[in-house]
Design a protein around this motif. Structure first.
Motif, PDB file in Angstrom:
ATOM      1  N   HIS A   1     -32.268  51.850  40.558  1.00 58.90           N
ATOM      2  CA  HIS A   1     -33.076  53.046  40.332  1.00 58.90           C
ATOM      3  C   HIS A   1     -34.286  53.117  41.261  1.00 58.90           C
ATOM      4  CE1 HIS A   1     -31.436  54.342  36.228  1.00 58.90           C
ATOM      5  NE2 HIS A   1     -30.734  53.286  36.564  1.00 58.90           N
ATOM      6  N   SER A   2     -34.444  52.174  42.152  1.00 60.89           N
ATOM      7  CA  SER A   2     -35.687  52.050  42.914  1.00 60.89           C
ATOM      8  C   SER A   2     -35.943  53.207  43.875  1.00 60.89           C
ATOM      9  CB  SER A   2     -35.696  50.732  43.700  1.00 60.89           C
ATOM     10  OG  SER A   2     -34.637  50.695  44.647  1.00 60.89           O
ATOM     11  N   ALA A   3     -34.921  53.948  44.260  1.00 59.96           N
ATOM     12  CA  ALA A   3     -35.114  55.052  45.207  1.00 59.96           C
ATOM     13  C   ALA A   3     -35.602  56.326  44.541  1.00 59.96           C
ATOM     14  CB  ALA A   3     -33.800  55.335  45.959  1.00 59.96           C
ATOM     15  N   THR A   4     -35.658  56.361  43.210  1.00 60.55           N
ATOM     16  CA  THR A   4     -36.111  57.557  42.499  1.00 60.55           C
ATOM     17  C   THR A   4     -37.513  57.957  42.939  1.00 60.55           C
ATOM     18  OG1 THR A   4     -34.755  57.141  40.535  1.00 60.55           O
ATOM     19  CG2 THR A   4     -36.705  58.506  40.240  1.00 60.55           C
ATOM     20  N   GLY A   5     -37.684  59.250  43.231  1.00 55.41           N
ATOM     21  CA  GLY A   5     -39.007  59.730  43.616  1.00 55.41           C
ATOM     22  C   GLY A   5     -38.923  61.084  44.289  1.00 55.41           C
ATOM     23  N   GLY A   6     -40.082  61.679  44.514  1.00 58.97           N
ATOM     24  CA  GLY A   6     -40.156  62.993  45.132  1.00 58.97           C
ATOM     25  C   GLY A   6     -39.889  62.944  46.625  1.00 58.97           C
ATOM     26  N   GLY A   7     -39.779  64.144  47.203  1.00 58.58           N
ATOM     27  CA  GLY A   7     -39.519  64.247  48.629  1.00 58.58           C
ATOM     28  C   GLY A   7     -40.298  65.389  49.240  1.00 58.58           C
ATOM     29  N   THR A   8     -39.966  65.713  50.473  1.00 59.32           N
ATOM     30  CA  THR A   8     -40.593  66.824  51.173  1.00 59.32           C
ATOM     31  C   THR A   8     -40.220  68.138  50.493  1.00 59.32           C
ATOM     32  OG1 THR A   8     -40.469  65.628  53.266  1.00 59.32           O
ATOM     33  CG2 THR A   8     -40.745  68.013  53.389  1.00 59.32           C
ATOM     34  N   PRO A   9     -41.180  69.072  50.270  1.00 53.92           N
ATOM     35  CA  PRO A   9     -40.833  70.366  49.683  1.00 53.92           C
ATOM     36  C   PRO A   9     -39.723  71.048  50.476  1.00 53.92           C
ATOM     37  CG  PRO A   9     -43.208  70.114  49.755  1.00 53.92           C
ATOM     38  CD  PRO A   9     -42.636  68.946  50.521  1.00 53.92           C
ATOM     39  N   GLY A  10     -38.708  71.503  49.768  1.00 44.50           N
ATOM     40  CA  GLY A  10     -37.597  72.177  50.423  1.00 44.50           C
ATOM     41  C   GLY A  10     -36.480  71.265  50.854  1.00 44.50           C
ATOM     42  N   ALA A  11     -36.662  69.942  50.732  1.00 45.70           N
ATOM     43  CA  ALA A  11     -35.614  69.004  51.136  1.00 45.70           C
ATOM     44  C   ALA A  11     -34.510  68.959  50.087  1.00 45.70           C
ATOM     45  CB  ALA A  11     -36.212  67.615  51.336  1.00 45.70           C
ATOM     46  N   VAL A  12     -33.415  68.324  50.435  1.00 48.22           N
ATOM     47  CA  VAL A  12     -32.297  68.212  49.517  1.00 48.22           C
ATOM     48  C   VAL A  12     -32.688  67.387  48.295  1.00 48.22           C
ATOM     49  CG1 VAL A  12     -31.346  66.118  50.593  1.00 48.22           C
ATOM     50  CG2 VAL A  12     -29.817  67.696  49.383  1.00 48.22           C
ATOM     51  N   ARG A  13     -32.113  67.735  47.145  1.00 45.09           N
ATOM     52  CA  ARG A  13     -32.293  66.972  45.918  1.00 45.09           C
ATOM     53  C   ARG A  13     -31.015  66.188  45.665  1.00 45.09           C
ATOM     54  NH1 ARG A  13     -34.611  72.100  44.183  1.00 45.09           N
ATOM     55  NH2 ARG A  13     -32.585  72.657  43.306  1.00 45.09           N
ATOM     56  N   VAL A  14     -31.153  64.896  45.484  1.00 45.66           N
ATOM     57  CA  VAL A  14     -30.009  64.013  45.257  1.00 45.66           C
ATOM     58  C   VAL A  14     -30.126  63.419  43.865  1.00 45.66           C
ATOM     59  CG1 VAL A  14     -28.714  62.007  46.078  1.00 45.66           C
ATOM     60  CG2 VAL A  14     -29.933  63.458  47.720  1.00 45.66           C
ATOM     61  N   ARG A  15     -29.144  63.677  43.021  1.00 47.21           N
ATOM     62  CA  ARG A  15     -29.101  63.116  41.676  1.00 47.21           C
ATOM     63  C   ARG A  15     -27.912  62.181  41.584  1.00 47.21           C
ATOM     64  NH1 ARG A  15     -28.096  67.667  37.907  1.00 47.21           N
ATOM     65  NH2 ARG A  15     -28.306  66.049  36.333  1.00 47.21           N
ATOM     66  N   VAL A  16     -28.172  60.951  41.151  1.00 41.54           N
ATOM     67  CA  VAL A  16     -27.117  59.952  41.052  1.00 41.54           C
ATOM     68  C   VAL A  16     -26.974  59.541  39.594  1.00 41.54           C
ATOM     69  CG1 VAL A  16     -26.295  57.705  41.832  1.00 41.54           C
ATOM     70  CG2 VAL A  16     -27.675  59.125  43.374  1.00 41.54           C
ATOM     71  N   THR A  17     -25.769  59.621  39.078  1.00 42.01           N
ATOM     72  CA  THR A  17     -25.479  59.202  37.710  1.00 42.01           C
ATOM     73  C   THR A  17     -24.222  58.347  37.736  1.00 42.01           C
ATOM     74  OG1 THR A  17     -24.046  61.104  37.192  1.00 42.01           O
ATOM     75  CG2 THR A  17     -26.408  61.384  36.830  1.00 42.01           C
ATOM     76  N   GLY A  18     -23.911  57.731  36.609  1.00 44.83           N
ATOM     77  CA  GLY A  18     -22.656  56.992  36.539  1.00 44.83           C
ATOM     78  C   GLY A  18     -22.787  55.656  35.854  1.00 44.83           C
ATOM     79  N   LEU A  19     -21.873  54.737  36.198  1.00 41.62           N
ATOM     80  CA  LEU A  19     -21.753  53.461  35.508  1.00 41.62           C
ATOM     81  C   LEU A  19     -21.355  52.369  36.488  1.00 41.62           C
ATOM     82  CD1 LEU A  19     -21.442  51.781  32.815  1.00 41.62           C
ATOM     83  CD2 LEU A  19     -19.035  52.492  32.847  1.00 41.62           C
ATOM     84  N   ALA A  20     -22.006  51.224  36.353  1.00 42.47           N
ATOM     85  CA  ALA A  20     -21.610  50.027  37.096  1.00 42.47           C
ATOM     86  C   ALA A  20     -21.233  48.950  36.081  1.00 42.47           C
ATOM     87  CB  ALA A  20     -22.747  49.544  37.987  1.00 42.47           C
ATOM     88  N   PHE A  21     -19.965  48.560  36.065  1.00 44.05           N
ATOM     89  CA  PHE A  21     -19.462  47.549  35.131  1.00 44.05           C
ATOM     90  C   PHE A  21     -18.912  46.375  35.940  1.00 44.05           C
ATOM     91  CE2 PHE A  21     -15.981  45.749  32.519  1.00 44.05           C
ATOM     92  CZ  PHE A  21     -16.731  45.336  31.428  1.00 44.05           C
ATOM     93  N   TRP A  22     -19.599  45.263  35.849  1.00 46.08           N
ATOM     94  CA  TRP A  22     -19.260  44.116  36.681  1.00 46.08           C
ATOM     95  C   TRP A  22     -19.223  44.537  38.155  1.00 46.08           C
ATOM     96  CZ3 TRP A  22     -15.286  40.019  34.627  1.00 46.08           C
ATOM     97  CH2 TRP A  22     -15.777  39.477  33.427  1.00 46.08           C
ATOM     98  N   GLY A  23     -20.138  45.407  38.494  1.00 42.86           N
ATOM     99  CA  GLY A  23     -20.200  45.897  39.870  1.00 42.86           C
ATOM    100  C   GLY A  23     -21.601  46.402  40.147  1.00 42.86           C
ATOM    101  N   GLY A  24     -21.751  47.151  41.217  1.00 44.96           N
ATOM    102  CA  GLY A  24     -23.074  47.629  41.566  1.00 44.96           C
ATOM    103  C   GLY A  24     -23.071  48.970  42.253  1.00 44.96           C
ATOM    104  N   VAL A  25     -24.107  49.753  41.983  1.00 45.45           N
ATOM    105  CA  VAL A  25     -24.349  51.012  42.684  1.00 45.45           C
ATOM    106  C   VAL A  25     -25.754  50.932  43.268  1.00 45.45           C
ATOM    107  CG1 VAL A  25     -24.605  53.504  42.495  1.00 45.45           C
ATOM    108  CG2 VAL A  25     -22.823  52.341  41.180  1.00 45.45           C
TER     109      VAL A  25
END
Length: 215
Positions: free
Chosen positions: A166-190
């Motif tokens: 979750h460390s990349a969560t945060g604001g950006g430049t006004p008007g820039a793309v919005r990236v939303r990441v959801t999901g599940l990591a089970f014995w793995g990593g995202v």
């Protein structure tokens, strides 16, 4: 918006206005990351104005902010929105998939890695819309997501005997793309990483509009 019929269908612009109020509240510390993600998701799923109003009713100056126009896209970003998605998902089963370089990212991208790996690099991508939702599932595998350093990022996934970064969560430049990441990591990593694009000589390229990327 309060004085209008609550069952009137909400427009994309009105959803964007509510999203701006929520982003301000996150930046001010009035909402934590989880609540911000929940309200933002509800805002973009809302069908009517009546569903939008409660999402900002407890936030200071919500009415004033919701009536303001959405921010103008920063120089360079406006040219990266629009087009037909070139891929809407990736699946890796004891293998790998890669989406990087100059491609058109969709509104929703589904990534699944089972005993395998996936790479999604958005730094040179165009975008079907101003927001992309990446639904990532990693089972005994991994999904790596690389975003432009000035993008707005919200990560809301869950790790079970695995890791969801979750460390990349945060604001950006006004008007820039919005990236939303959801999901599940089970014995793995995202993993989600903000990373500047590097030139062939190893130097970091500037951001849209000539700005220098952050460190």
């Amino acid at each position: 918006m309060d004085g209008e019929l609550p069952d009137v269908r909400a427009s994309d612009a009105e959803r964007d206005e509510i999203a701006e109020v929520l982003r301000d509240a996150l930046a001010d510390g009035r909402l934590d990351t989880d609540e911000f993600g929940e309200r933002l998701d509800a805002a973009y799923r809302a069908r009517t104005r009546g569903e939008l109003v409660p999402l900002v009713a407890d936030l200071p100056q919500a009415d004033h902010r919701a009536a303001s126009p959405a921010p103008r896209a920063a120089d360079g970003w406006a040219d990266r929105f629009g087009g037909t998605a070139s891929s809407r998902g990736g699946f890796a089963l004891m293998g790998a998939f890669v989406r990087k370089g100059r491609w058109v990212a969709p509104r929703t991208f589904t990534a699944v890695a089972v005993w395998g790996g996936g790479e999604i690099d958005l730094r040179e991508a165009r975008f079907e819309d101003r927001e992309i939702v990446i639904r990532a599932t990693a089972v005994m595998g991994g999904v790596q997501i690389v975003v432009p350093p000035d993008a707005e990022v919200t990560v809301g996934g869950v790790g079970i005997m695995g890791g969801f970064d979750h460390s990349a969560t945060g604001g950006g430049t006004p008007g820039a793309v919005r990236v939303r990441v959801t999901g599940l990591a089970f014995w793995g990593g995202v993993s989600v990483e903000r990373k500047p694009l590097q030139s062939p000589g190893g130097e970091r390229k500037g951001l849209p509009g000539g700005a220098s990327p952050g460190t």
